[in-house]
Design a protein around this motif. Structure first.
Motif, PDB file in Angstrom:
ATOM      1  N   PRO A 286      10.068  -4.481   8.003  1.00 24.19           N
ATOM      2  CA  PRO A 286      10.548  -3.590   9.078  1.00 24.19           C
ATOM      3  C   PRO A 286      10.104  -2.135   8.908  1.00 24.19           C
ATOM      4  CG  PRO A 286      12.320  -5.017   8.322  1.00 24.19           C
ATOM      5  CD  PRO A 286      11.167  -5.210   7.374  1.00 24.19           C
ATOM      6  N   ALA A 287      10.017  -1.651   7.670  1.00 17.86           N
ATOM      7  CA  ALA A 287       9.571  -0.270   7.439  1.00 17.86           C
ATOM      8  C   ALA A 287       8.116  -0.096   7.872  1.00 17.86           C
ATOM      9  CB  ALA A 287       9.748   0.113   5.971  1.00 17.86           C
ATOM     10  N   ASP A 288       7.268  -1.081   7.597  1.00 22.82           N
ATOM     11  CA  ASP A 288       5.873  -1.018   8.033  1.00 22.82           C
ATOM     12  C   ASP A 288       5.781  -1.036   9.555  1.00 22.82           C
ATOM     13  OD1 ASP A 288       5.058  -1.005   5.385  1.00 22.82           O
ATOM     14  OD2 ASP A 288       4.553  -3.138   5.354  1.00 22.82           O
ATOM     15  N   GLN A 289       6.607  -1.854  10.188  1.00 24.53           N
ATOM     16  CA  GLN A 289       6.592  -1.936  11.653  1.00 24.53           C
ATOM     17  C   GLN A 289       7.079  -0.632  12.277  1.00 24.53           C
ATOM     18  OE1 GLN A 289       8.422  -5.554  13.093  1.00 24.53           O
ATOM     19  NE2 GLN A 289       7.281  -6.814  11.643  1.00 24.53           N
ATOM     20  N   THR A 290       8.078  -0.001  11.652  1.00 22.69           N
ATOM     21  CA  THR A 290       8.565   1.287  12.153  1.00 22.69           C
ATOM     22  C   THR A 290       7.483   2.348  12.021  1.00 22.69           C
ATOM     23  OG1 THR A 290      10.850   0.737  11.609  1.00 22.69           O
ATOM     24  CG2 THR A 290      10.325   3.077  11.853  1.00 22.69           C
ATOM     25  N   ALA A 291       6.813   2.387  10.864  1.00 18.80           N
ATOM     26  CA  ALA A 291       5.733   3.356  10.645  1.00 18.80           C
ATOM     27  C   ALA A 291       4.606   3.137  11.650  1.00 18.80           C
ATOM     28  CB  ALA A 291       5.212   3.243   9.208  1.00 18.80           C
TER      29      ALA A 291
ATOM     30  N   PHE B  59      -1.700  -5.476  13.250  1.00 22.42           N
ATOM     31  CA  PHE B  59      -1.363  -4.127  13.683  1.00 22.42           C
ATOM     32  C   PHE B  59      -2.645  -3.522  14.248  1.00 22.42           C
ATOM     33  CE2 PHE B  59       2.222  -3.097  10.386  1.00 22.42           C
ATOM     34  CZ  PHE B  59       3.052  -4.010  11.003  1.00 22.42           C
ATOM     35  N   SER B  60      -2.540  -2.859  15.381  1.00 26.25           N
ATOM     36  CA  SER B  60      -3.700  -2.245  16.013  1.00 26.25           C
ATOM     37  C   SER B  60      -3.415  -0.772  16.292  1.00 26.25           C
ATOM     38  CB  SER B  60      -4.018  -2.969  17.324  1.00 26.25           C
ATOM     39  OG  SER B  60      -5.126  -2.387  17.966  1.00 26.25           O
ATOM     40  N   PHE B  61      -4.365   0.082  15.951  1.00 20.32           N
ATOM     41  CA  PHE B  61      -4.245   1.521  16.164  1.00 20.32           C
ATOM     42  C   PHE B  61      -5.411   1.986  17.035  1.00 20.32           C
ATOM     43  CE2 PHE B  61      -2.390   0.358  12.134  1.00 20.32           C
ATOM     44  CZ  PHE B  61      -1.134   0.939  12.213  1.00 20.32           C
ATOM     45  N   PRO B  62      -5.150   2.873  17.995  1.00 22.54           N
ATOM     46  CA  PRO B  62      -6.209   3.294  18.915  1.00 22.54           C
ATOM     47  C   PRO B  62      -7.322   4.122  18.267  1.00 22.54           C
ATOM     48  CG  PRO B  62      -4.162   4.456  19.399  1.00 22.54           C
ATOM     49  CD  PRO B  62      -3.854   3.449  18.337  1.00 22.54           C
ATOM     50  N   SER B  63      -7.055   4.685  17.086  1.00 19.96           N
ATOM     51  CA  SER B  63      -8.077   5.497  16.416  1.00 19.96           C
ATOM     52  C   SER B  63      -7.773   5.591  14.928  1.00 19.96           C
ATOM     53  CB  SER B  63      -8.104   6.908  17.003  1.00 19.96           C
ATOM     54  OG  SER B  63      -6.912   7.598  16.645  1.00 19.96           O
ATOM     55  N   GLU B  64      -8.733   6.114  14.185  1.00 21.65           N
ATOM     56  CA  GLU B  64      -8.525   6.314  12.749  1.00 21.65           C
ATOM     57  C   GLU B  64      -7.416   7.332  12.504  1.00 21.65           C
ATOM     58  OE1 GLU B  64     -10.916   7.512   8.682  1.00 21.65           O
ATOM     59  OE2 GLU B  64     -12.059   6.943  10.448  1.00 21.65           O
ATOM     60  N   PHE B  65      -7.307   8.326  13.379  1.00 17.63           N
ATOM     61  CA  PHE B  65      -6.236   9.319  13.275  1.00 17.63           C
ATOM     62  C   PHE B  65      -4.871   8.632  13.283  1.00 17.63           C
ATOM     63  CE2 PHE B  65      -3.049  11.916  15.489  1.00 17.63           C
ATOM     64  CZ  PHE B  65      -2.967  12.989  14.617  1.00 17.63           C
ATOM     65  N   HIS B  66      -4.659   7.711  14.221  1.00 19.42           N
ATOM     66  CA  HIS B  66      -3.385   6.994  14.314  1.00 19.42           C
ATOM     67  C   HIS B  66      -3.148   6.128  13.080  1.00 19.42           C
ATOM     68  CE1 HIS B  66      -4.064   8.067  18.537  1.00 19.42           C
ATOM     69  NE2 HIS B  66      -2.746   8.088  18.611  1.00 19.42           N
ATOM     70  N   TYR B  67      -4.199   5.501  12.593  1.00 19.12           N
ATOM     71  CA  TYR B  67      -4.085   4.686  11.384  1.00 19.12           C
ATOM     72  C   TYR B  67      -3.682   5.545  10.198  1.00 19.12           C
ATOM     73  CZ  TYR B  67      -5.403   1.934   7.299  1.00 19.12           C
ATOM     74  OH  TYR B  67      -5.390   1.294   6.086  1.00 19.12           O
TER      75      TYR B  67
ATOM     76  N   THR C 214       0.622   7.711   6.368  1.00 23.93           N
ATOM     77  CA  THR C 214       1.496   8.823   5.994  1.00 23.93           C
ATOM     78  C   THR C 214       2.957   8.450   6.198  1.00 23.93           C
ATOM     79  OG1 THR C 214      -0.198  10.462   6.526  1.00 23.93           O
ATOM     80  CG2 THR C 214       2.092  11.234   6.494  1.00 23.93           C
ATOM     81  N   TYR C 215       3.289   7.901   7.374  1.00 25.42           N
ATOM     82  CA  TYR C 215       4.674   7.493   7.642  1.00 25.42           C
ATOM     83  C   TYR C 215       5.122   6.410   6.669  1.00 25.42           C
ATOM     84  CZ  TYR C 215       4.449   9.990  12.121  1.00 25.42           C
ATOM     85  OH  TYR C 215       4.335  10.938  13.093  1.00 25.42           O
ATOM     86  N   GLN C 216       4.245   5.497   6.359  1.00 22.57           N
ATOM     87  CA  GLN C 216       4.553   4.409   5.431  1.00 22.57           C
ATOM     88  C   GLN C 216       4.892   4.982   4.049  1.00 22.57           C
ATOM     89  OE1 GLN C 216       1.235   1.846   4.437  1.00 22.57           O
ATOM     90  NE2 GLN C 216       2.487   0.037   4.828  1.00 22.57           N
ATOM     91  N   ARG C 217       4.094   5.928   3.587  1.00 21.63           N
ATOM     92  CA  ARG C 217       4.342   6.581   2.297  1.00 21.63           C
ATOM     93  C   ARG C 217       5.663   7.326   2.310  1.00 21.63           C
ATOM     94  NH1 ARG C 217      -0.931   7.665   1.889  1.00 21.63           N
ATOM     95  NH2 ARG C 217      -0.743   9.563   3.101  1.00 21.63           N
TER      96      ARG C 217
ATOM     97  N   MET D 137       8.291   6.804   4.149  1.00 25.50           N
ATOM     98  CA  MET D 137       9.419   5.876   4.195  1.00 25.50           C
ATOM     99  C   MET D 137       9.660   5.256   2.815  1.00 25.50           C
ATOM    100  SD  MET D 137       8.868   4.149   7.904  1.00 25.50           S
ATOM    101  CE  MET D 137      10.521   3.518   8.123  1.00 25.50           C
ATOM    102  N   LYS D 138       8.605   4.917   2.100  1.00 17.79           N
ATOM    103  CA  LYS D 138       8.760   4.342   0.765  1.00 17.79           C
ATOM    104  C   LYS D 138       9.375   5.373  -0.179  1.00 17.79           C
ATOM    105  CE  LYS D 138       5.311   0.756   1.034  1.00 17.79           C
ATOM    106  NZ  LYS D 138       3.970   0.314   0.705  1.00 17.79           N
ATOM    107  N   ASN D 139       8.940   6.628  -0.069  1.00 18.44           N
ATOM    108  CA  ASN D 139       9.504   7.688  -0.906  1.00 18.44           C
ATOM    109  C   ASN D 139      10.977   7.925  -0.577  1.00 18.44           C
ATOM    110  OD1 ASN D 139       7.099   8.067  -2.241  1.00 18.44           O
ATOM    111  ND2 ASN D 139       6.452   9.781  -0.981  1.00 18.44           N
ATOM    112  N   ALA D 140      11.324   7.878   0.687  1.00 22.01           N
ATOM    113  CA  ALA D 140      12.719   8.086   1.108  1.00 22.01           C
ATOM    114  C   ALA D 140      13.613   6.957   0.589  1.00 22.01           C
ATOM    115  CB  ALA D 140      12.810   8.170   2.627  1.00 22.01           C
ATOM    116  N   LEU D 141      13.050   5.778   0.423  1.00 14.62           N
ATOM    117  CA  LEU D 141      13.822   4.630  -0.065  1.00 14.62           C
ATOM    118  C   LEU D 141      13.820   4.545  -1.587  1.00 14.62           C
ATOM    119  CD1 LEU D 141      12.664   1.931   2.525  1.00 14.62           C
ATOM    120  CD2 LEU D 141      14.863   3.125   2.445  1.00 14.62           C
TER     121      LEU D 141
END
Length: 62
Positions: free
Chosen positions: A11-16, A34-42, A47-50, A52-56
């Motif tokens: 779920p954390a990966d899906q939220t990110a 998972f699909s991202f429209p650009s490398e920027f979004h990926y 970043t969000y994934q990291r 979230m892991k740090n927050a947990l």
């Protein structure tokens, strides 16, 4: 350029992925991805994934 990576049931990966502007796609005859429209979004996803892991507490013991 669309970036596609392996689907995660975490779920954390899906939220990110959602926060980064990605979506879940199911290519015909293949597994979900998972699909991202650009490398920027990926990169935002990573970043969000990291964050979230740090927050947990995933960064303890460093």
């Amino acid at each position: 350029m669309t970036i596609r990576i392996k689907f995660s049931e975490n779920p954390a990966d899906q939220t990110a992925m959602t926060k980064a502007g990605g979506m879940i796609v199911v290519p015909k005859g293949k597994n979900p991805m998972f699909s991202f429209p650009s490398e920027f979004h990926y990169r935002q996803y990573l970043t969000y994934q990291r964050e979230m892991k740090n927050a947990l507490g995933g960064n303890q013991g460093r």
